[in-house]
Design an enzyme around this catalytic site. Sequence first.
Site, PDB file in Angstrom:
ATOM      1  N   HIS A 173       0.834  -1.202   0.000  1.00  0.00           N
ATOM      2  CA  HIS A 173       0.000   0.000   0.000  1.00  0.00           C
ATOM      3  C   HIS A 173       0.879   1.268   0.000  1.00  0.00           C
ATOM      4  O   HIS A 173       0.725   2.146  -0.858  1.00  0.00           O
ATOM      5  CB  HIS A 173      -0.901  -0.047   1.240  1.00  0.00           C
ATOM      6  CG  HIS A 173      -1.844   1.104   1.374  1.00  0.00           C
ATOM      7  ND1 HIS A 173      -3.160   1.041   0.987  1.00  0.00           N
ATOM      8  CD2 HIS A 173      -1.666   2.350   1.862  1.00  0.00           C
ATOM      9  CE1 HIS A 173      -3.749   2.192   1.219  1.00  0.00           C
ATOM     10  NE2 HIS A 173      -2.863   3.010   1.757  1.00  0.00           N
ATOM     11  N   GLU A 174       1.797   1.330   0.938  1.00  0.00           N
ATOM     12  CA  GLU A 174       2.650   2.524   1.029  1.00  0.00           C
ATOM     13  C   GLU A 174       3.535   2.658  -0.208  1.00  0.00           C
ATOM     14  O   GLU A 174       3.883   3.776  -0.618  1.00  0.00           O
ATOM     15  CB  GLU A 174       3.503   2.490   2.300  1.00  0.00           C
ATOM     16  CG  GLU A 174       2.722   2.419   3.617  1.00  0.00           C
ATOM     17  CD  GLU A 174       1.645   3.492   3.769  1.00  0.00           C
ATOM     18  OE1 GLU A 174       1.775   4.563   3.148  1.00  0.00           O
ATOM     19  OE2 GLU A 174       0.654   3.240   4.501  1.00  0.00           O
TER      20      GLU A 174
ATOM     21  N   GLU B  77      -4.637   8.170  -2.557  1.00  0.00           N
ATOM     22  CA  GLU B  77      -5.151   6.902  -2.026  1.00  0.00           C
ATOM     23  C   GLU B  77      -5.462   5.929  -3.170  1.00  0.00           C
ATOM     24  O   GLU B  77      -5.290   4.712  -3.014  1.00  0.00           O
ATOM     25  CB  GLU B  77      -6.394   7.172  -1.175  1.00  0.00           C
ATOM     26  CG  GLU B  77      -6.824   6.010  -0.313  1.00  0.00           C
ATOM     27  CD  GLU B  77      -5.853   5.664   0.813  1.00  0.00           C
ATOM     28  OE1 GLU B  77      -4.915   6.452   1.089  1.00  0.00           O
ATOM     29  OE2 GLU B  77      -6.031   4.584   1.419  1.00  0.00           O
TER      30      GLU B  77
ATOM     31  N   HIS C 141       1.737   4.649  -2.762  1.00  0.00           N
ATOM     32  CA  HIS C 141       1.913   6.089  -2.491  1.00  0.00           C
ATOM     33  C   HIS C 141       3.307   6.550  -2.940  1.00  0.00           C
ATOM     34  O   HIS C 141       3.466   7.607  -3.551  1.00  0.00           O
ATOM     35  CB  HIS C 141       1.786   6.365  -0.989  1.00  0.00           C
ATOM     36  CG  HIS C 141       0.381   6.339  -0.452  1.00  0.00           C
ATOM     37  ND1 HIS C 141      -0.625   7.127  -0.963  1.00  0.00           N
ATOM     38  CD2 HIS C 141      -0.176   5.643   0.572  1.00  0.00           C
ATOM     39  CE1 HIS C 141      -1.754   6.915  -0.278  1.00  0.00           C
ATOM     40  NE2 HIS C 141      -1.511   6.018   0.663  1.00  0.00           N
TER      41      HIS C 141
END
Lengths: 492, 492
Positions: A261-262, A291, A265
Amino acid sequence: MTAYAKLRARFERIAIINEASAMLGWDASAMMPPGGGAARGDQLAVLAGLAHGLLTEDAAAEELAAARAGDDAWSQANLQLMRHAHLRATSLPADLVEAQSRANSACEKIWRRARQESDFKSVLPYLDNVVKLTREAASCLAPRLGLSAYDALMDGYQRGVGAVDVAPVFAAYEKFLRENLAEIEARQASKPPPLRPAGPFPADVQEALCRKFSALVGLDYNHARLDRSAHPFCGGTPTDVRITTRYDEADFTGALLGVLHETGHAMYERHLPAPWARQPVGEAAGMAIHESQSLIIEMQACRRDSFLRFLAPELRAAFGGDPAFAPENLGLLWRRVKRGFIRVDADEVTYPAHVILRFRLEQALISGDLALADLPGAWNEALFGLLGITPGNDAEGCLQDIHWYDGAFGYFPSYTLGAMAAAQLMQAARAEEPGIDAGLERGDLGVLGGWLDRKIHKRASLRGFNELLREATGEALSVAPFEAHLRGRYLG
Amino acid sequence: MTAYAKLRARFERIAIINEASAMLGWDASAMMPPGGGAARGDQLAVLAGLAHGLLTEDAAAEELAAARAGDDAWSQANLQLMRHAHLRATSLPADLVEAQSRANSACEKIWRRARQESDFKSVLPYLDNVVKLTREAASCLAPRLGLSAYDALMDGYQRGVGAVDVAPVFAAYEKFLRENLAEIEARQASKPPPLRPAGPFPADVQEALCRKFSALVGLDYNHARLDRSAHPFCGGTPTDVRITTRYDEADFTGALLGVLHETGHAMYERHLPAPWARQPVGEAAGMAIHESQSLIIEMQACRRDSFLRFLAPELRAAFGGDPAFAPENLGLLWRRVKRGFIRVDADEVTYPAHVILRFRLEQALISGDLALADLPGAWNEALFGLLGITPGNDAEGCLQDIHWYDGAFGYFPSYTLGAMAAAQLMQAARAEEPGIDAGLERGDLGVLGGWLDRKIHKRASLRGFNELLREATGEALSVAPFEAHLRGRYLG
């Protein structure tokens, strides 16, 4: 030197100060010993004051009045975003900003204990002050920005989208949930329960795996770090991006999927257009788009069957041959739907319900339609209406998230707008790039990454939220691709 | 608000910006991925510019002209140090400061390869530019400070001491060396050679040991970190001090003694008087005093027989029962005297020779008495005169240290002034506090630490170099305690 050139230099300087703050913020969460906190607060406040001063001093207004950007769309968007930033910064009296900063800090501190003790009453007067000042700020911003009070707050997190855009897609999703959640649960119940991999999973092995997989997604560790912090996040700057996670030796899922997830980003920050670095138009397009970039990696790509087939032998190599590592089982395990009270623990089907609830309640708090004292009851009622469950206490209810207690109103919608945008982008990407799924089968995210780079990352803030989506996918934000994604994954 | 109160607020703001820079500097050496270097350079330059702007803007001069400090010595010293900082900052034209920054960076970059290839000629034109600009800066500073050109440079590192103070103690030490070095070597040769502990010594075990011993010296890890970097240093801020080291798995000596050294620096920063934090008078008294604090821990306390007796069983517990861990052997090993070419590898007896050489040559370079092209020859000649050895190439000679190539002239004396001050302070401390040695026997540095806290740390910049020493030890800097220390340790 033209007025516009002076503005470019000014905003570059502001961006560099903000880079310093970003690094110090990362350090505060990932490295700093507790005793450094007070001094760090001062450092961040002084840097914020310096950046704010550069943005609001008289010369900035003079330059903006005189500036003419070039004919190209990038320069024009850049100047427009400069005006926007200046307008926001000059709309708030300095004493209000200070009062907000103090009120938010005080409330957040009390909230930590209030949540532990599930004692909403103890934090109520502090939250009352936060809401009062937030409303005051919103009423300063709204007329200058030509937005409603709530939209003026949303604008601070995701420019170009307001309640009028959000409300219908959220209403549509509520309908989807009402029509499909029970069926999704029934189908799930008809399958065998997933096996849980037996730990322990040593933190250093998890870390090596996280590092390997983030690199696989494309993260270049010449320009990045992976560290540990209490709450995972992506910080730093585009050429020095810092992601964090935490390791639970009983279950590696949170760390691994969290790092993916990170990394989503991080890839966005890394791929922003270098020629526009440190200019407003060169920044990420907002929290919802950000997001979407983390969720398209974590939820759309990495929890897909094709990728799980690639992942399974990697897990066996790292942690041994647990039968739970079969790709089918990983699918059952990591795509499990379960109604719950806590937003951050929610699956992708029920997560939007938590956001819809907050979106509605925070609008009512800002408009004054909902009195703060009635918040716990309104929360529980709304959750029951959306998911048919009722938390046992306020710690599992209106006290669970830091956001409001820290003054962040208008932020929550970004999570679900991001999830919907991620599905919409994935649908468009797969239609345009048939190689994406074959790539995932062999752990290659390059085709997807290249598409995102062209359609989103390299566009930075050239377009607003809906225009960016329209240019990438052919339409403005739509709930349909997200629902199609969920139907395919949970009802297919 | 009085002019002095405004100045206090101004210098506090400057100090906070400098704290941010200190943390970013630590990060650059200990954490930053290589790709973050360019942006970090910009961040540090912008912060330096902001701090410089606050120090030199017109309002600062007006405040200084109007300011009256209170009657107390601290406030008066504070105002005087404000004037001093302002005077230094306003003496240098902005374009000269920029030119120096560029020239130093360019030269340092070339130097890295030049040292590797032992090619002085390749860096000569760059160093020429650095020296030229340094002389120009010195000639701007000197008349305003009422100092000679060289002393104006020294003043930037250690206020209150000049060549006229340094030259006689260095000359005296040269005499001491001439009279005693051969005898020290002969005595050493008459003893058995020390046993070398057999590794490997795992880095994580070394790190745990370093952490334990730094805590023993008094470092509180609620306000500190220990990390790894290519070159050990002490950075950060007084409430968040960051020390680093590097681990060689074949020999733990460098890491352990290095951490004790950096802990001495760290204790000074940690113990600076909190009521004067972020004011000039609350800062450390200069580089030479700082070095005295690291050396009194590393050299005076921790290489002492009493402490080695405490240390030996700790090493056995960490690394197993190697006979080399006998306290007597540790003494032979860690107090070994050997003439060599490289300053940073030198023992405490011959180290000052390296500094004396640099002190003399850099004075000649700044005055113009020595042409740069003649530096390699002059270096080798001077080293032969001091230690009777000649390096095989310039990498082992005039290319070995970064300092000059980075524009740091007037810094080198601090190392040996620090060593001498450390001996002088230890002599005085032991005379006043008879419990120091008994404490070292049981690994307790509290009595010594308390004395340093009162006599040095809590005095911060209230006094100049010699006055600080005089109040702590009864006399200004003297070479006698250092010579007495060496006689006791090597000729006793």
